[in-house]
Design a protein around this motif. Structure first.
Motif, PDB file in Angstrom:
ATOM      1  N   ARG A  80       7.783  -5.726  -4.620  1.00 25.55           N
ATOM      2  CA  ARG A  80       7.256  -4.727  -5.555  1.00 25.55           C
ATOM      3  C   ARG A  80       7.560  -5.098  -7.002  1.00 25.55           C
ATOM      4  O   ARG A  80       6.717  -4.989  -7.883  1.00 25.55           O
ATOM      5  CB  ARG A  80       7.839  -3.345  -5.224  1.00 25.55           C
ATOM      6  CG  ARG A  80       7.108  -2.178  -5.873  1.00 25.55           C
ATOM      7  CD  ARG A  80       7.629  -0.851  -5.339  1.00 25.55           C
ATOM      8  NE  ARG A  80       7.486  -0.728  -3.901  1.00 25.55           N
ATOM      9  CZ  ARG A  80       6.351  -0.401  -3.281  1.00 25.55           C
ATOM     10  NH1 ARG A  80       5.261  -0.172  -3.991  1.00 25.55           N
ATOM     11  NH2 ARG A  80       6.324  -0.294  -1.967  1.00 25.55           N
TER      12      ARG A  80
ATOM     13  N   GLU B 161       0.840  -1.203   0.000  1.00 25.01           N
ATOM     14  CA  GLU B 161       0.000   0.000   0.000  1.00 25.01           C
ATOM     15  C   GLU B 161       0.873   1.250   0.000  1.00 25.01           C
ATOM     16  O   GLU B 161       2.015   1.226   0.487  1.00 25.01           O
ATOM     17  CB  GLU B 161      -0.911  -0.002   1.234  1.00 25.01           C
ATOM     18  CG  GLU B 161      -2.048  -1.002   1.139  1.00 25.01           C
ATOM     19  CD  GLU B 161      -2.888  -1.031   2.399  1.00 25.01           C
ATOM     20  OE1 GLU B 161      -2.467  -0.413   3.405  1.00 25.01           O
ATOM     21  OE2 GLU B 161      -3.957  -1.679   2.389  1.00 25.01           O
ATOM     22  N   PRO B 162       0.364   2.353  -0.569  1.00 21.83           N
ATOM     23  CA  PRO B 162       1.153   3.583  -0.655  1.00 21.83           C
ATOM     24  C   PRO B 162       1.758   3.968   0.698  1.00 21.83           C
ATOM     25  O   PRO B 162       1.097   3.909   1.737  1.00 21.83           O
ATOM     26  CB  PRO B 162       0.132   4.623  -1.129  1.00 21.83           C
ATOM     27  CG  PRO B 162      -0.869   3.812  -1.907  1.00 21.83           C
ATOM     28  CD  PRO B 162      -0.968   2.500  -1.185  1.00 21.83           C
ATOM     29  N   GLY B 163       3.014   4.342   0.644  1.00 24.71           N
ATOM     30  CA  GLY B 163       3.712   4.756   1.850  1.00 24.71           C
ATOM     31  C   GLY B 163       4.474   3.643   2.541  1.00 24.71           C
ATOM     32  O   GLY B 163       5.298   3.910   3.423  1.00 24.71           O
ATOM     33  N   ARG B 164       4.193   2.400   2.147  1.00 25.59           N
ATOM     34  CA  ARG B 164       4.884   1.284   2.776  1.00 25.59           C
ATOM     35  C   ARG B 164       6.126   0.924   1.954  1.00 25.59           C
ATOM     36  O   ARG B 164       6.110   0.985   0.725  1.00 25.59           O
ATOM     37  CB  ARG B 164       3.964   0.070   2.903  1.00 25.59           C
ATOM     38  CG  ARG B 164       2.725   0.351   3.720  1.00 25.59           C
ATOM     39  CD  ARG B 164       1.923  -0.912   4.005  1.00 25.59           C
ATOM     40  NE  ARG B 164       2.614  -1.783   4.956  1.00 25.59           N
ATOM     41  CZ  ARG B 164       2.017  -2.813   5.567  1.00 25.59           C
ATOM     42  NH1 ARG B 164       0.738  -3.095   5.298  1.00 25.59           N
ATOM     43  NH2 ARG B 164       2.686  -3.563   6.405  1.00 25.59           N
ATOM     44  N   PRO B 165       7.206   0.562   2.625  1.00 24.98           N
ATOM     45  CA  PRO B 165       8.436   0.235   1.894  1.00 24.98           C
ATOM     46  C   PRO B 165       8.318  -1.115   1.194  1.00 24.98           C
ATOM     47  O   PRO B 165       7.417  -1.918   1.486  1.00 24.98           O
ATOM     48  CB  PRO B 165       9.496   0.190   2.992  1.00 24.98           C
ATOM     49  CG  PRO B 165       8.724  -0.210   4.220  1.00 24.98           C
ATOM     50  CD  PRO B 165       7.371   0.445   4.080  1.00 24.98           C
TER      51      PRO B 165
END
Length: 425
Positions: A166, A123-127
């Motif tokens: 990712r 999710e956005p913001g997670r590394p």
């Protein structure tokens, strides 16, 4: 004076695609290939151990066929394309017994659970994380480790804890899988190399790119305006080709961030009529219950032939490659024995009929590359033109959606050529 417009290093699919694109634009491209054949990791052999029938030693599918750029080429040439998904049946075991209907339904649903958890972790913001983080976040899912083994060692040729989550998510394959009749490597030979200026058995030893390009080989030096290098990251990391000046730190770091994985094909040939009660072209796997177990999957009796082909990747593949062909054959036999019992000992002997060894090929050094955790951007960095476009890297390692595939290699080669032609940036 220069010898040509562009020197292309490597006659794999990316190099052939680049040369075709340049030639169509009126440019003279000379392709240097270190080995004595074209196609790179797309290689159709005719092993005596398999009675001379065609066998793809490396790549064997046109993945994501609906968008794969090689499919229209095959169709326009009238190639017969076999739908691997349509002709394949599947069998899954839990130990020595076939999985029951309820277990199979849960297994089928597990792939969506795995992908959903991956999306949650990204999710956005997670590394970035490793692919192994997904199964660790699903401790009560009985099929999570099996899905992880498929998505990591089997498909990406590396252990899940070594793979960027990712990058894995960006490169997940969808769509159908097609096989040109007679083998993918033979198809590449027929359709991509014709009419190109290719010099076989001529490895590039040094590339000077600080002015007009000079590519030094054992047979002499070629000069050009530009150079496209399409060799594997395994070859680049070994320093087989020297670059003058040395590559920028960012490019060198990208190569290090994209190491080669390994997958072995281990072929066992039946010496009797027993077919293990399996239909032709049957995909065979089994559930893993403990982290650290190695998964070998099988394609049984492909196209009605009298052999099974085991596939194993990641650290287990590297270990078996070091231990030798007999160890690889014994591992495959032991895996089948755990499902079918002692009948396999009578069926498969001697061991093995064939084992592939891409790690030992000095011009490849593995199957295809993967991105380390936290390094999902390395593919884009490696593909950036250097020296005002005098040097460009291309290949499956540079593709951000179809990494590890022939389609990705082809698109990367075309893109590199279009960069040099000024058509894209």
């Amino acid at each position: 004076m220069i010898d040509c417009d562009v020197v292309v290093v490597g006659a794999g699919v990316a190099g052939l695609a680049a040369a075709r694109t340049l030639q169509a634009a009126g440019q003279r491209a000379i392709v240097l290939e270190a080995s004595n054949r074209i196609g790179g990791r797309a290689w159709t052999a005719f092993p005596p151990a398999l009675d001379g029938t065609w066998f793809d030693m490396g790549a064997q599918w046109l993945h994501a066929a609906e968008t794969n750029p090689l499919v229209p080429i095959a169709e326009a040439a009238g190639e017969t394309l076999l739908n691997g998904d349509a002709i394949r049946t599947e069998r899954t075991f839990r130990g020595a017994r076939p999985a029951n209907a309820a277990e199979l339904a849960d297994y089928a649903a597990a792939w969506d659970r795995f992908s959903a958890k991956a999306d949650e972790l990204l999710e956005p913001g997670r590394p970035d994380a490793s692919l192994a983080a997904v199964a660790r976040s699903l401790p009560d899912d009985p099929w999570a480790l099996t899905v992880e083994a498929w998505e990591g060692p089997v498909i990406d040729a590396a252990d899940a804890d070594a793979i960027s989550l990712r990058d894995w998510r960006a490169n997940q394959l969808t769509g159908s899988n097609l096989v040109p009749e007679g083998g993918i490597g033979a198809f590449i030979q027929r359709r991509l190399g014709v009419g190109l200026e290719i010099r076989l058995g001529v490895p590039a030893r040094r590339v000077r790119w600080d002015g007009p390009v000079a590519v030094v080989t054992n047979s002499g030096t070629l000069t050009a305006g530009h150079c496209i290098v399409t060799v594997s990251t395994g070859v680049l990391a070994e320093g087989t080709i020297a670059f003058e000046p040395v590559l920028p730190a960012e490019t060198a770091s990208a190569i290090s961030a994209l190491p080669m994985g390994l997958a072995l094909k281990v072929v066992l040939r039946a010496r009797g009529e027993d077919r293990l009660d399996l239909p032709a072209h049957c995909s065979l796997d089994q559930r893993l219950d403990r982290r650290g177990e190695a998964l070998m999957v099988f394609q049984c009796w492909p196209y009605g032939r009298n052999y099974v082909q085991g596939w194993i990747g990641g650290s287990a593949a590297w270990e078996l490659a070091r231990e030798g062909d007999h160890a690889a054959g014994e591992f495959a036999l032991a895996t089948l024995r755990s499902m079918f019992g002692a009948r396999v000992d009578r069926l498969f002997a001697p061991l093995p009929a064939l084992v592939t060894h891409w790690e030992a090929d000095p011009w490849v050094r593995g199957a295809y590359c993967y991105a380390r955790p936290g390094q999902a951007g390395a593919r884009a960095i490696l593909g950036r033109p250097l020296g005002d476009g005098r040097l460009v890297f291309a290949g499956e390692a540079c593709h951000e959606r179809l990494a590890g595939t022939l389609g990705g290699a082809f698109e990367s080669g075309v893109h590199a050529a279009r960069v040099l032609l000024g058509e894209v940036s």
